[in-house]
Design a protein around this motif. Structure first.
Motif, mmCIF file in Angstrom:
data_model
loop_
_atom_site.group_PDB
_atom_site.id
_atom_site.type_symbol
_atom_site.label_atom_id
_atom_site.label_comp_id
_atom_site.label_asym_id
_atom_site.label_seq_id
_atom_site.Cartn_x
_atom_site.Cartn_y
_atom_site.Cartn_z
ATOM 1 N N SER A 21 0.831 -1.195 0.000
ATOM 2 C CA SER A 21 0.000 0.000 0.000
ATOM 3 C C SER A 21 0.870 1.250 0.000
ATOM 4 C CB SER A 21 -0.909 0.024 1.227
ATOM 5 O OG SER A 21 -1.434 1.319 1.422
ATOM 6 N N ALA A 22 1.894 1.227 0.832
ATOM 7 C CA ALA A 22 2.747 2.409 0.953
ATOM 8 C C ALA A 22 3.565 2.628 -0.314
ATOM 9 C CB ALA A 22 3.663 2.256 2.170
ATOM 10 N N VAL A 23 4.205 1.571 -0.794
ATOM 11 C CA VAL A 23 5.063 1.700 -1.968
ATOM 12 C C VAL A 23 4.209 1.775 -3.220
ATOM 13 C CG1 VAL A 23 6.723 0.500 -3.416
ATOM 14 C CG2 VAL A 23 7.014 0.527 -0.939
ATOM 15 N N GLY A 24 4.357 2.860 -3.942
ATOM 16 C CA GLY A 24 3.543 2.996 -5.148
ATOM 17 C C GLY A 24 4.011 4.194 -5.946
ATOM 18 N N LEU A 25 3.080 4.796 -6.672
ATOM 19 C CA LEU A 25 3.422 5.975 -7.463
ATOM 20 C C LEU A 25 3.991 7.078 -6.586
ATOM 21 C CD1 LEU A 25 0.229 6.011 -9.699
ATOM 22 C CD2 LEU A 25 2.537 5.344 -10.378
ATOM 23 N N GLY A 26 3.597 7.078 -5.313
ATOM 24 C CA GLY A 26 4.108 8.095 -4.395
ATOM 25 C C GLY A 26 5.624 8.079 -4.307
ATOM 26 N N ASN A 27 6.207 6.905 -4.298
ATOM 27 C CA ASN A 27 7.665 6.805 -4.196
ATOM 28 C C ASN A 27 8.346 7.104 -5.519
ATOM 29 O OD1 ASN A 27 6.153 4.820 -2.536
ATOM 30 N ND2 ASN A 27 8.128 4.645 -1.510
ATOM 31 N N TYR A 103 -7.429 10.286 -9.430
ATOM 32 C CA TYR A 103 -6.330 10.716 -10.312
ATOM 33 C C TYR A 103 -5.161 9.739 -10.244
ATOM 34 C CZ TYR A 103 -3.928 12.643 -6.223
ATOM 35 O OH TYR A 103 -3.304 12.788 -5.007
ATOM 36 N N TYR A 104 -5.074 9.016 -9.118
ATOM 37 C CA TYR A 104 -4.014 8.005 -8.993
ATOM 38 C C TYR A 104 -4.126 7.000 -10.128
ATOM 39 C CZ TYR A 104 -0.773 5.173 -6.201
ATOM 40 O OH TYR A 104 0.327 4.496 -5.740
ATOM 41 N N SER A 105 -5.368 6.644 -10.412
ATOM 42 C CA SER A 105 -5.627 5.659 -11.450
ATOM 43 C C SER A 105 -5.295 6.214 -12.836
ATOM 44 C CB SER A 105 -7.096 5.246 -11.332
ATOM 45 O OG SER A 105 -7.537 4.653 -12.485
ATOM 46 N N PHE A 224 2.695 11.866 4.185
ATOM 47 C CA PHE A 224 1.369 11.269 4.294
ATOM 48 C C PHE A 224 1.048 10.425 3.062
ATOM 49 C CE2 PHE A 224 -0.913 12.644 8.005
ATOM 50 C CZ PHE A 224 -0.117 13.662 8.487
ATOM 51 N N PHE A 225 1.295 11.032 1.911
ATOM 52 C CA PHE A 225 0.951 10.336 0.674
ATOM 53 C C PHE A 225 1.746 9.050 0.545
ATOM 54 C CE2 PHE A 225 0.805 9.355 -3.779
ATOM 55 C CZ PHE A 225 -0.441 9.790 -4.186
ATOM 56 N N SER A 226 3.047 9.152 0.793
ATOM 57 C CA SER A 226 3.904 8.006 0.545
ATOM 58 C C SER A 226 3.636 6.862 1.523
ATOM 59 C CB SER A 226 5.375 8.434 0.626
ATOM 60 O OG SER A 226 6.195 7.424 0.099
ATOM 61 N N LEU A 227 3.312 7.212 2.765
ATOM 62 C CA LEU A 227 3.073 6.161 3.755
ATOM 63 C C LEU A 227 1.597 5.762 3.830
ATOM 64 C CD1 LEU A 227 5.401 7.337 6.678
ATOM 65 C CD2 LEU A 227 5.795 5.488 5.052
ATOM 66 N N SER A 228 0.791 6.305 2.942
ATOM 67 C CA SER A 228 -0.656 6.012 2.936
ATOM 68 C C SER A 228 -1.349 6.445 4.224
ATOM 69 C CB SER A 228 -0.942 4.524 2.713
ATOM 70 O OG SER A 228 -0.305 4.027 1.581
ATOM 71 N N LEU A 229 -0.850 7.516 4.840
ATOM 72 C CA LEU A 229 -1.423 7.925 6.132
ATOM 73 C C LEU A 229 -2.488 8.996 5.967
ATOM 74 C CD1 LEU A 229 1.887 8.124 8.159
ATOM 75 C CD2 LEU A 229 0.083 6.412 8.407
HETATM 76 N N1 TRP Z 1 1.131 5.404 -0.542
HETATM 77 C C1 TRP Z 1 0.761 5.151 -1.890
HETATM 78 C C2 TRP Z 1 1.907 5.585 -2.788
HETATM 79 O O1 TRP Z 1 2.918 5.987 -2.326
HETATM 80 C C3 TRP Z 1 -0.527 5.818 -2.281
HETATM 81 C C4 TRP Z 1 -1.620 5.528 -1.316
HETATM 82 C C5 TRP Z 1 -2.198 4.333 -1.090
HETATM 83 C C6 TRP Z 1 -2.166 6.434 -0.396
HETATM 84 N N2 TRP Z 1 -3.090 4.448 -0.079
HETATM 85 C C7 TRP Z 1 -3.084 5.714 0.357
HETATM 86 C C8 TRP Z 1 -1.943 7.763 -0.134
HETATM 87 C C9 TRP Z 1 -3.784 6.338 1.380
HETATM 88 C C10 TRP Z 1 -2.651 8.381 0.863
HETATM 89 C C11 TRP Z 1 -3.540 7.677 1.632
HETATM 90 O O2 TRP Z 1 1.809 5.532 -3.978
#
Ligand code: TRP
Length: 443
Positions: A21-27, A103-105, A224-229
């Motif tokens: 969940s954490a690792v994704g487009l955010g990183n 928009y993530y999609s 926040f975004f990167s850790l899905s928080l």
């Molecule tokens: N953390 C994800 C990323 O880095 C994106 C993501 C997944 C996210 N779930 C989330 C961001 C919840 C904020 C809140 O790509």
């Protein structure tokens, strides 16, 4: 109401899924471009600091709240604070996950279309300028990006439909380790390019005079975004976590893994930008113009490029799953929908919400306050709703839920010190820091 709730089949499955969940487009996509527009080394330093002081404790808090309540975000606040209005925080987080996923999609769709292009050898012999034009051309169309946006969501819907351990654990288990190795290999390749060291220096050397409230807010939003928080995703995953799992240790591990992959991506993209003379502040298109240039330079570039965009698309998938799962678990628990119906309903809503973001990159250059619609949604989510929900969550965890219950979830004989550090951070330090940055940037 709750009878059979899914659970993680194994501890390692939980770690991989939460890391997924954490690792994704955010990183890979967001971190390098935000570092690029945010001033380089100083941004990286502030980001690091916030991960440790805010990210790790908040992840512990979300996991603990989720496990204690065993509910979706709205239900969790209802169970933990009955008769109060705290559930509104949960509702806010469900709305922001719809917003983010929309928009993530779209961006994940770009990744899939780059995968297709790379497999077809479509970037061979391009000059730097042509890379930029190609990106504008791909994202500026009407139907193709919408098609990939829909395709990505469709796959997300299929996985979430299968439920918690089947779909989510399986993918994360394969993905995370392989993606790491590929990135390390690419970093070595990039750092040996002439001119790359200038980028390395720019990335690593902080210039304290560039520190502004704007930089701090950007770094905070990125944490926040990167850790899905700040959106109930980690809380929801925590709700499936068995009692015997050690939350502090898990949280630390997941945050470090996420941090490592963001730094790795930065060490690939930023030096490459310098080596190839791209603009470091190019914005959201940064990786899409830089990566093909890197693969053009590498031996077996088509193979590595295809693998990379494949992994990136799957990494986006494991994150998107967590975003959709938040909405779906709410619809199942609180609105008593069947999983199948909930998934299709939420997926369709997200598809429609994503359309303006996708179109905003082309002829219908839809803008709000000078940002494209997509950039605006991204900033709205990461710099506003995530930190706001995060602030409310720490106030809740620190002041209402209180130390004794938190201690019950977090204390473990193995890590007696954790709680002593955690609680003052949650109760005093984080609300002050968040509140300060937040309000001073608004006014
Ligand atoms: N953390 C994800 C990323 O880095 C994106 C993501 C997944 C996210 N779930 C989330 C961001 C919840 C904020 C809140 O790509």
């Amino acid at each position: 109401m709750q009878k059979e709730r899914g659970s993680w089949s194994t501890g390692i499955g939980f770690i991989l899924a939460t890391t997924g969940s954490a690792v994704g487009l955010g990183n890979i996509w967001r971190f390098p471009y935000i570092v690029g527009t945010g001033g380089g080394g100083i941004f990286v330093l502030v980001f690091l600091f916030f991960i440790l002081v805010i990210g790790v404790p908040l992840m512990m808090a979300e996991l603990a709240l989720g496990r204690a309540a065993k509910r979706n975000p709205v239900g969790a606040f209802r169970v933990l604070a009955p008769g109060t209005s705290w559930w509104v925080v949960g509702l806010l987080s469900i709305l922001s996950s719809l917003l983010i996923l929309s928009y993530y999609s779209v961006i994940a769709g770009w990744s899939i279309s780059y995968l297709v292009q790379t497999i077809q050898g479509g970037f061979a012999g391009f000059t730097n300028q042509e890379m930029g034009e190609q990106f504008a051309q791909l994202t500026g169309q009407v139907t193709a990006p919408l098609f990939y946006h829909g395709l990505f969501l469709f796959i997300t819907v299929l996985v979430v439909k299968k439920g918690i351990s089947g779909g989510i654990e399986f993918w994360s288990r394969i993905l995370v380790p392989f993606f790491f190795l590929l990135n390390i290999y690419m970093m070595i390749q990039v750092l040996s390019l002439p001119g790359a060291l200038d980028g390395l220096v720019w990335f690593l050397r902080p210039d304290p005079t560039a520190l502004t409230v704007r930089t701090a807010l950007g770094a905070l939003g990125q944490v926040f975004f990167s850790l899905s928080l700040g959106m109930g995703a980690i809380l929801t995953y925590g709700s499936y976590l068995p009692e015997e799992e050690d939350i502090p240790g898990r949280a630390l591990l997941i945050c470090l893994a996420d941090l490592a992959l963001a730094i790795l991506a930065g060490l690939i993209i930023i030096p490459a930008v310098f080596a190839f003379n791209f603009q470091v502040d190019a914005g959201p298109g940064l990786i899409f113009i830089t990566l093909p240039a890197i693969f053009n330079q590498m031996d077996n570039g088509v193979l590595f490029g295809s693998l990379f965009f494949l992994f990136l698309s799957i990494a986006a998938l494991t994150s998107a799953i967590s975003l959709l799962e938040v909405v779906v678990s709410y619809l199942i628990d609180e609105v008593q929908m069947k999983r199948g119906v909930a998934v299709i309903l939420a997926g369709s809503a997200v598809f429609i919400l994503g359309i303006p973001s996708s179109l905003s990159q082309g002829r219908f250059s839809l803008q709000i306050l000078g940002y494209s619609f997509l950039d605006f949604m991204d900033l709205l989510a990461s710099d506003l709703t995530l930190p706001l929900v995060g602030l409310l969550t720490v106030i809740f965890a620190g002041w209402f839920w209180g130390p004794s219950k938190a201690q019950g979830e977090l204390d473990s004989a193995a890590r007696p010190l954790f709680f002593q550090i955690y609680f003052p951070l949650i109760r005093y330090v984080i609300p002050l820091v968040l509140g300060y940055i937040f309000f001073s940037s608004i006014f």
